[in-house]
Design an enzyme around this catalytic site. Structure first.
Site, PDB file in Angstrom:
ATOM      1  N   ASP A   1      46.272  39.887  27.801  1.00 20.87           N
ATOM      2  CA  ASP A   1      46.199  40.443  29.149  1.00 20.87           C
ATOM      3  C   ASP A   1      47.580  41.044  29.421  1.00 20.87           C
ATOM      4  OD1 ASP A   1      46.220  40.964  31.841  1.00 20.87           O
ATOM      5  OD2 ASP A   1      45.577  38.961  32.475  1.00 20.87           O
TER       6      ASP A   1
ATOM      7  N   LYS B   1      49.210  48.154  38.277  1.00 25.54           N
ATOM      8  CA  LYS B   1      50.606  47.733  38.226  1.00 25.54           C
ATOM      9  C   LYS B   1      51.471  48.815  37.571  1.00 25.54           C
ATOM     10  CE  LYS B   1      48.948  43.296  39.021  1.00 25.54           C
ATOM     11  NZ  LYS B   1      47.928  42.385  38.540  1.00 25.54           N
TER      12      LYS B   1
ATOM     13  N   TRP C   1      47.162  33.481  35.835  1.00 29.47           N
ATOM     14  CA  TRP C   1      46.178  34.408  35.258  1.00 29.47           C
ATOM     15  C   TRP C   1      45.609  33.892  33.947  1.00 29.47           C
ATOM     16  CZ3 TRP C   1      44.134  37.096  38.751  1.00 29.47           C
ATOM     17  CH2 TRP C   1      44.883  37.639  39.792  1.00 29.47           C
TER      18      TRP C   1
HETATM   19  C1  PLP Z   1      47.005  41.409  38.555  1.00 35.40           C
HETATM   20  C2  PLP Z   1      46.663  40.649  37.340  1.00 35.40           C
HETATM   21  C3  PLP Z   1      45.348  40.283  37.044  1.00 35.40           C
HETATM   22  C4  PLP Z   1      44.189  40.575  37.963  1.00 35.40           C
HETATM   23  O1  PLP Z   1      43.826  41.878  37.841  1.00 35.40           O
HETATM   24  P1  PLP Z   1      42.563  42.486  38.598  1.00 35.40           P
HETATM   25  O2  PLP Z   1      42.586  43.894  38.104  1.00 35.40           O
HETATM   26  O3  PLP Z   1      42.819  42.342  40.063  1.00 35.40           O
HETATM   27  O4  PLP Z   1      41.376  41.739  38.166  1.00 35.40           O
HETATM   28  C5  PLP Z   1      45.106  39.639  35.848  1.00 35.40           C
HETATM   29  N1  PLP Z   1      46.094  39.351  34.996  1.00 35.40           N
HETATM   30  C6  PLP Z   1      47.382  39.669  35.264  1.00 35.40           C
HETATM   31  C7  PLP Z   1      48.437  39.326  34.284  1.00 35.40           C
HETATM   32  C8  PLP Z   1      47.704  40.325  36.440  1.00 35.40           C
HETATM   33  O5  PLP Z   1      48.979  40.644  36.703  1.00 35.40           O
END
Ligand code: PLP
Length: 361
Positions: A173, A197, A103
């Site tokens: 993030d 999540k 990511w």
């Molecule tokens: C799942 C995830 C993403 C992607 O998220 P989307 O909402 O599908 O764009 C980005 N960064 C991390 C750390 C993730 O776990």
């Protein structure tokens, strides 16, 4: 009713109580004679749902007045673009990235489309089994921000303490560990995460941003990619993902009822400790991907002694009703995602299965 043993990485299990509450209110939200799906986003009912979600998030995470909560769409993936768009200036023209997994690489790749970001530190050469040392992070005078990924969903590593960046905004993030542990929000410029999540369903992206990073003079930016648009309009510039925001508010209330962040963190630690203990006491039958000090409390990644045994494990697990234990398609192996909504009892069932599988094989 039998609930699935759901270890999906995202979208992931939601608290049962939240689903029940949504069902109760499904046909008639708050006496309106309408489903929440049918309400105008300009109605006072919906506005109070949205404001309640903001207030609960601020309360749970102890968000200071210097920061604002925004609700957006486009997932965490759109934040990979919005962060450089909004934070890079003529003078501070470079984003710096700590690479700790897929990511963070993707985040940096998007920044490359808008400029020339630099790697501040990387764990790539270590196959992303660890988080680089904070002392190894390097940035220049041109730094617009430092970007990190607080929990690496795919590799199963997690930051335990965060870099202190002074006047350079720290951007994180937190898609896969927001609301799982206390975090000092004041140390961050921007925190973002897709809700699917730890926060609720897919469809809404939460951004917590320091107000002084929201530029009023950024009208050259596309309207929908400008944080100021959301700030100025209380995240109601256009039609927001109203149902996702409603479910988010229920998950936040549930979190509060569970004793808030400290209550949740305690349970999260028990869940993770149990699974890692099962791995560590297996005499090499299971091996964890992450180095011990960097183990994620949200995504427990492990392999068995070879591909064949891993496959057998996954297929037996499936037969016993475990969902989502396969690792991400990019790295394989096994992964148990144990976000806030996963009950300890499900982790106990998994640990028990792992022990039984080991003794039979
Ligand atoms: C799942 C995830 C993403 C992607 O998220 P989307 O909402 O599908 O764009 C980005 N960064 C991390 C750390 C993730 O776990």
């Amino acid at each position: 009713m039998k609930r699935a043993l759901n270890f999906n990485a995202g979208p992931a299990a939601l608290p049962f109580e939240v689903l029940e509450k949504a069902k109760e209110e499904w046909l008639n939200y708050n006496g309106t004679g309408m489903s929440i799906l049918e309400l105008s986003h300009r109605s006072t009912e919906f506005e109070s749902v949205l404001n309640n979600a903001k207030r609960l998030l601020a309360e749970l995470l102890d968000i200071p007045d210097t920061h604002e909560v925004l609700f957006l769409q486009g997932g965490a993936s759109l934040q990979f673009t919005m962060v450089p768009y909004n934070l890079i200036t003529e003078e501070k023209k470079r984003g710096y990235y700590v690479l700790t997994g897929v990511w963070s690489e993707k985040a940096m790749d998007e920044a490359k489309k808008l400029g020339d970001p630099k790697t501040a530190a990387s764990a790539k050469a270590m196959n992303y089994t660890l988080i680089p040392s904070i002392d190894d992070i390097q940035m220049g005078d041109d730094a617009a921000y430092l970007h990190i990924t607080s929990n690496n969903t795919i590799y199963g590593t997690q930051w335990t303490s965060f870099p202190v960046t002074g006047s350079i905004p720290l951007v994180a993030d937190m898609s896969s560990d927001i609301l799982s542990r206390p975090v000092d929000i004041s140390k961050f410029g921007v925190i973002y995460g897709g809700a699917q999540k730890n926060l609720g369903p897919s469809g809404v992206t939460v951004v917590i941003i320091k107000k002084d990073l929201i530029r009023e003079d950024a009208s050259h930016l596309p309207t929908m990619l400008n944080y100021h648009t959301y700030y100025k309009n209380n995240s109601l510039y256009n039609t927001p993902p109203s149902f996702a925001i409603y479910l988010l508010s229920l998950v936040l209330q549930w979190t509060k009822d569970k004793g808030g962040i400290s209550g949740i963190e305690k349970i999260n630690r028990q869940k993770a400790d149990l699974l890692y203990k099962t791995i560590d006491e297996s005499e090499g039958f299971y091996s964890g991907h992450a180095e011990k000090p960097f183990r994620s409390h949200m995504n427990v990644t492990f392999t068995l002694k070879n591909e064949e045994m891993t496959k057998k494990f996954l297929s037996f697990a499936k037969e016993e009703g475990f969902i989502g234990l396969n690792g991400h398609r990019s790295i394989g192996g096994c992964r148990a995602s144990i976000y806030n909504a996963i009950p300890l009892a499900h982790c106990e069932r998994l640990a028990d299965f792992m022990l039984r599988f080991k003794s039979r094989n």
